[in-house]
Design an enzyme around this catalytic site. Structure first.
Site: not given
Ligand SMILES: *Cc1c(COP(=O)(O)O)cnc(C)c1O
Length: 369
Positions: A38, A264
């Site tokens: 993702k 800035y």
């Molecule tokens: C993002 C996510 C993961 C992955 O978690 P990590 O800590 O990056 O391994 C797994 N399960 C769900 C439901 C997630 O939202």
């Protein structure tokens, strides 16, 4: 490796393979590996990463939203793709692209069945998300009966897995809570099997779950951050290799006198002579203002150069008074040695946030293919 002449994010597939194999070494042979890709594979680059993971043996993928899954299909990913947080307005697109929704309440379950049935689908794979303590998304244990009633005799959908998510898998001080979540999940699974008369796949572990709760791997595990090189603890980090190097190059060097200011709002004031370098990377690239004013740093010729003054949209200025360097020299923002986790800690945040923030303006370069 060639020197950077502009700001680039280099992604090393050899390191990705190393992390994948390290995580796989923690699993039984028949436990499936779901790669979480993702948010552009945590800010890296999702298409090439997913395609590569598919060639080295990932069984499943997960994205947060439907469009992310569509992009993977367009890029040629063929393995099943679980969409963790699908939005109902896009359910038709999800079905057209053969993506598998996570369903987390009765309303959405009903909507999905309606849409899938209008598309004349049969046994369309769905995944039921149960809340066991994170209190983010999910059915409650007590919903199993209701789910069974909603599904009734319909052949439109097939429950391929039931899953949950751990709230504090990286925090061993929360072990009792986590073990409780795992027990609750097992109870849901048993209850489900009794009610439905079959066993879907079960999964609950993210990266830290894989490492800390080997007894809870069930049929599949879901890893994101580990693939990208972070183990969420000092002991585990040494086994991982951060896959991304964020590098840039010095645009200009200035020699300042005592009493001058930098950037800035004149946020930094020199109290002696000072040598600064201006770098072509700013908050629009993902280095937030929080890293300014001495918190964050970059590495030039193996030496730390702190960010001085406020982070600008497209630039930062760093203190190079004691560093022997020239305009055009390469600058490391983070890499496998000076990691994104270390830089994130200077701003009291975590690797996840820093790496997913690197904006799409930064060119991605894939190496080691
Ligand atoms: C993002 C996510 C993961 C992955 O978690 P990590 O800590 O990056 O391994 C797994 N399960 C769900 C439901 C997630 O939202």
């Amino acid at each position: 490796m060639p020197k950077a002449r502009e700001t680039v994010l280099e992604i090393d597939l050899k390191k990705l393979k190393h992390n994948f194999e390290y995580l796989k070494s923690k699993l039984d042979n028949n436990t499936l590996f779901l790669a979480v890709v993702k948010a552009f594979a945590y800010g890296n680059e999702a298409s090439e990463i997913a395609n590569y993971l598919e060639t080295i043996g990932a069984d499943y993928f997960a994205v947060a939203y439907i469009d992310e899954g569509v992009a993977l299909r367009k890029a040629g990913v063929t393995k099943p793709i679980l969409v963790l947080h699908p939005q109902t307005v896009n359910f038709k697109v999800l079905i057209e692209n053969n993506l598998e929704p996570s369903i987390y309440n009765s309303k959405i379950l009903k909507e999905f069945i309606e849409i899938a049935s209008a598309e004349e689908k049969q046994n369309y794979p769905i995944h039921l998300k149960f809340n066991t303590g994170l209190n983010r998304l999910g059915f409650w244990h007590s919903d199993v009966e209701t789910i069974h009633n909603i599904i009734g005799e319909t052949k439109t959908i097939h429950i391929k897995s039931i899953f949950s998510h751990l709230a504090a898998s990286e925090d061993l001080e929360e072990k009792i809570f986590t073990l409780n979540q795992i027990e609750t999940f097992k109870g849901i699974a048993t209850n489900f099997e009794e009610t439905f008369g079959y066993k879907p796949m079960l999964h609950i572990c993210n990266t830290s779950g894989i490492l800390n709760y080997p007894e809870a791997h069930f049929n599949m595990v879901r890893s994101g951050i580990g693939l990208y090189g972070f183990g969420n603890s000092e002991e585990e980090n040494i086994h991982f290799q951060p896959i991304a190097t964020l590098k840039t190059a010095i645009s200009q060097i200035h020699h300042l006198k005592k009493g001058e200011t930098v950037g800035y709002n004149r946020a930094f004031k020199t109290n002696s002579v000072l040598k600064t370098a201006t770098l072509p990377i700013g908050h629009a690239d993902g280095i937030g203002r929080i890293y300014g004013n001495g918190k964050g740093f970059v590495t030039i010729n193996n030496q730390k150069a702190p960010i001085i003054g406020n982070v600008c949209m497209d630039m930062i200025m760093v203190n190079i008074t004691d560093i022997d360097c020239n305009e055009g020299d390469e600058v490391i923002v983070f890499d496998a040695n000076s990691t994104a986790e270390t830089l994130a800690q200077t701003a009291n945040t975590i690797s996840y946030e820093l790496i997913t923030s690197i904006s799409q303006r930064v060119k991605r370069i894939i190496r080691g293919a």
